[in-house]
Scaffold this active site. Sequence first.
Site, PDB file in Angstrom:
ATOM      1  N   SER A  23       0.815  -1.215   0.000  1.00  0.00           N
ATOM      2  CA  SER A  23       0.000   0.000   0.000  1.00  0.00           C
ATOM      3  C   SER A  23       0.852   1.270   0.000  1.00  0.00           C
ATOM      4  CB  SER A  23      -0.899   0.003   1.240  1.00  0.00           C
ATOM      5  OG  SER A  23      -1.643   1.199   1.274  1.00  0.00           O
ATOM      6  N   LYS A  47      -3.498   2.475  -2.462  1.00  0.00           N
ATOM      7  CA  LYS A  47      -3.088   3.557  -1.555  1.00  0.00           C
ATOM      8  C   LYS A  47      -4.050   3.634  -0.364  1.00  0.00           C
ATOM      9  CE  LYS A  47      -1.307   7.144   0.305  1.00  0.00           C
ATOM     10  NZ  LYS A  47      -0.123   6.931   1.171  1.00  0.00           N
ATOM     11  N   GLY A  48      -3.504   3.878   0.808  1.00  0.00           N
ATOM     12  CA  GLY A  48      -4.323   3.954   2.008  1.00  0.00           C
ATOM     13  C   GLY A  48      -5.410   5.014   1.903  1.00  0.00           C
ATOM     14  N   ASN A  71       9.448   8.668   4.504  1.00  0.00           N
ATOM     15  CA  ASN A  71       8.338   9.363   3.868  1.00  0.00           C
ATOM     16  C   ASN A  71       7.405   9.967   4.888  1.00  0.00           C
ATOM     17  OD1 ASN A  71       5.331   8.323   3.728  1.00  0.00           O
ATOM     18  ND2 ASN A  71       6.609   6.472   3.942  1.00  0.00           N
ATOM     19  N   SER A  72       6.846  11.087   4.476  1.00  0.00           N
ATOM     20  CA  SER A  72       5.855  11.774   5.297  1.00  0.00           C
ATOM     21  C   SER A  72       4.717  12.216   4.385  1.00  0.00           C
ATOM     22  CB  SER A  72       6.495  12.983   5.988  1.00  0.00           C
ATOM     23  OG  SER A  72       5.545  13.620   6.813  1.00  0.00           O
ATOM     24  N   CYS A 131      -0.243   3.863  10.407  1.00  0.00           N
ATOM     25  CA  CYS A 131       0.384   4.952   9.649  1.00  0.00           C
ATOM     26  C   CYS A 131       1.012   5.970  10.600  1.00  0.00           C
ATOM     27  CB  CYS A 131      -0.611   5.658   8.740  1.00  0.00           C
ATOM     28  SG  CYS A 131       0.197   6.979   7.802  1.00  0.00           S
ATOM     29  N   ASN A 193       4.479  -1.910   8.878  1.00  0.00           N
ATOM     30  CA  ASN A 193       4.421  -0.571   8.321  1.00  0.00           C
ATOM     31  C   ASN A 193       5.784   0.085   8.606  1.00  0.00           C
ATOM     32  OD1 ASN A 193       3.477   1.975   7.331  1.00  0.00           O
ATOM     33  ND2 ASN A 193       1.402   1.388   7.908  1.00  0.00           N
ATOM     34  N   THR A 194       5.904   1.366   8.382  1.00  0.00           N
ATOM     35  CA  THR A 194       7.220   2.013   8.500  1.00  0.00           C
ATOM     36  C   THR A 194       7.613   2.307   9.949  1.00  0.00           C
ATOM     37  OG1 THR A 194       6.116   4.117   8.138  1.00  0.00           O
ATOM     38  CG2 THR A 194       7.106   3.073   6.211  1.00  0.00           C
ATOM     39  N   THR A 267       8.950  -0.112  -1.202  1.00  0.00           N
ATOM     40  CA  THR A 267       9.986   0.850  -1.580  1.00  0.00           C
ATOM     41  C   THR A 267      10.829   0.387  -2.766  1.00  0.00           C
ATOM     42  OG1 THR A 267      10.050   1.621   0.693  1.00  0.00           O
ATOM     43  CG2 THR A 267      11.953   2.151  -0.657  1.00  0.00           C
TER      44      THR A 267
HETATM   45  C1  LIG Z   1       5.758   6.470  -0.008  1.00  0.00           C
HETATM   46  C2  LIG Z   1       5.115   5.450   0.885  1.00  0.00           C
HETATM   47  C3  LIG Z   1       3.737   5.521   1.120  1.00  0.00           C
HETATM   48  C4  LIG Z   1       3.126   4.578   1.965  1.00  0.00           C
HETATM   49  N1  LIG Z   1       1.765   4.641   2.162  1.00  0.00           N
HETATM   50  C5  LIG Z   1       1.143   3.685   2.900  1.00  0.00           C
HETATM   51  C6  LIG Z   1      -0.274   3.675   3.059  1.00  0.00           C
HETATM   52  O1  LIG Z   1      -0.999   4.507   2.496  1.00  0.00           O
HETATM   53  N2  LIG Z   1      -0.822   2.696   3.840  1.00  0.00           N
HETATM   54  C7  LIG Z   1      -0.062   1.739   4.450  1.00  0.00           C
HETATM   55  O2  LIG Z   1      -0.599   0.867   5.155  1.00  0.00           O
HETATM   56  N3  LIG Z   1       1.288   1.696   4.299  1.00  0.00           N
HETATM   57  C8  LIG Z   1       1.895   2.647   3.536  1.00  0.00           C
HETATM   58  N4  LIG Z   1       3.259   2.595   3.362  1.00  0.00           N
HETATM   59  C9  LIG Z   1       4.035   1.512   3.999  1.00  0.00           C
HETATM   60  C10 LIG Z   1       4.299   0.357   3.032  1.00  0.00           C
HETATM   61  O3  LIG Z   1       3.084  -0.210   2.565  1.00  0.00           O
HETATM   62  C11 LIG Z   1       5.138  -0.734   3.728  1.00  0.00           C
HETATM   63  O4  LIG Z   1       4.437  -1.201   4.861  1.00  0.00           O
HETATM   64  C12 LIG Z   1       6.507  -0.234   4.204  1.00  0.00           C
HETATM   65  O5  LIG Z   1       7.012   0.734   3.292  1.00  0.00           O
HETATM   66  C13 LIG Z   1       7.533  -1.348   4.361  1.00  0.00           C
HETATM   67  O6  LIG Z   1       7.739  -2.055   3.164  1.00  0.00           O
HETATM   68  P1  LIG Z   1       8.912  -1.668   2.103  1.00  0.00           P
HETATM   69  O7  LIG Z   1      10.177  -1.544   2.890  1.00  0.00           O
HETATM   70  O8  LIG Z   1       8.919  -2.787   1.101  1.00  0.00           O
HETATM   71  O9  LIG Z   1       8.520  -0.361   1.490  1.00  0.00           O
HETATM   72  C14 LIG Z   1       3.898   3.536   2.551  1.00  0.00           C
HETATM   73  C15 LIG Z   1       5.275   3.474   2.294  1.00  0.00           C
HETATM   74  C16 LIG Z   1       5.888   4.400   1.464  1.00  0.00           C
HETATM   75  C17 LIG Z   1       7.364   4.286   1.194  1.00  0.00           C
END
Ligand SMILES: Cc1cc2nc3c(=O)[nH]c(=O)nc-3n(C[C@H](O)[C@H](O)[C@H](O)COP(=O)(O)O)c2cc1C
Length: 302
Positions: A23, A47-48, A71-72, A131, A193-194, A267
């Site tokens: 997402s 997208k969330g 990211n923010s 989030c 999540n992050t 990412t």
């Molecule tokens: C730019 C960006 C936007 C994100 N938006 C969401 C979101 O809308 N909803 C959500 O649950 N996670 C969101 N995430 C988190 C990712 O879905 C994921 O949980 C996190 O980035 C870890 O995985 P990755 O290291 O493969 O990116 C976002 C991450 C990034 C980098």
Amino acid sequence: MSYNPLSLTLCGVSLKNPVIAASGTFGFGHEYAEIMDVSRLGGISGKGLTLRGSAGNAGERICETPSGLLNSIGLENPGVKHFVEHEAAFLRSLGPAVLCNLGGHSEEDYLEGALQLNEADIDILELNISCPNVKAGGMAFGLLPETAADITRKVKAISRHPLMVKLSPNAPDLVSVARACEAAGADALSLVNTFLGMAIDVKRKKIVFDNVYAGLSGPAIRPIALRMVHQVAHAVQIPVVGMGGIATTEDALMFLMAGARAVQVGTMTFANPGAMLEIIDGLSAYCAQEQLCNLQEICGIL
Ligand SMILES: Cc1cc2nc3c(=O)[nH]c(=O)nc-3n(C[C@H](O)[C@H](O)[C@H](O)COP(=O)(O)O)c2cc1C
């Protein structure tokens, strides 16, 4: 049609492989559909969404870090109604399983959002209680077992879709949150999540993000995410979908061996839009090489 060793069932939904776009990193599929064969993915998490939509955060939104990204974004999204009316059918037409990621600033937001999503043709509702980039709500629901269980129970009671709860790595006791969500009726869990991080512009003597802290993702978080997936997968009976810095087939295999039934990739897609397709090809090759009837045989083998 030949037998597909990557196929699996998640929350009663058939996926052709365990690789799902994470997402917030894949929009609603429009842009990537123009440059890659998105139909080959196992699933797409959109997208969330929030009930009324949001313009997202002001100021800087993205900052590169060693092997990662801060990211923010602040859940910029068009809102649940727009998704139901304009995006859900397109996502469905792409072919992969459709996961709909729902965030919120209050209990009412989550419940009304989930009710409206009952109108949408989606496969799994991914409840984002993790989030870190919104001022009110968001991650606050996912930090403690009580609040996570409460919102899970209430959404589960009104949603017609299988419910996957997305957990925050920033929870002080993640395993307790996971167990509480399972007991409250979650059909699956996704994590992580992050991670909360921060950046400072030393030349300007300023904090980079208006929101001060931002969410760290990418390969930098992978070993910690892997540890958390391992812990949670061993603590619950429901399926776990793992993510956090997955970039290669080997990474995906690590998460599956740690106990995840499927993985999400976020990412890495920014750096290499073909990463998920390469991982799918790599998982097929692995099954052939290891003579596996189905890739799920390796899930949680450790
Ligand atoms: C730019 C960006 C936007 C994100 N938006 C969401 C979101 O809308 N909803 C959500 O649950 N996670 C969101 N995430 C988190 C990712 O879905 C994921 O949980 C996190 O980035 C870890 O995985 P990755 O290291 O493969 O990116 C976002 C991450 C990034 C980098």
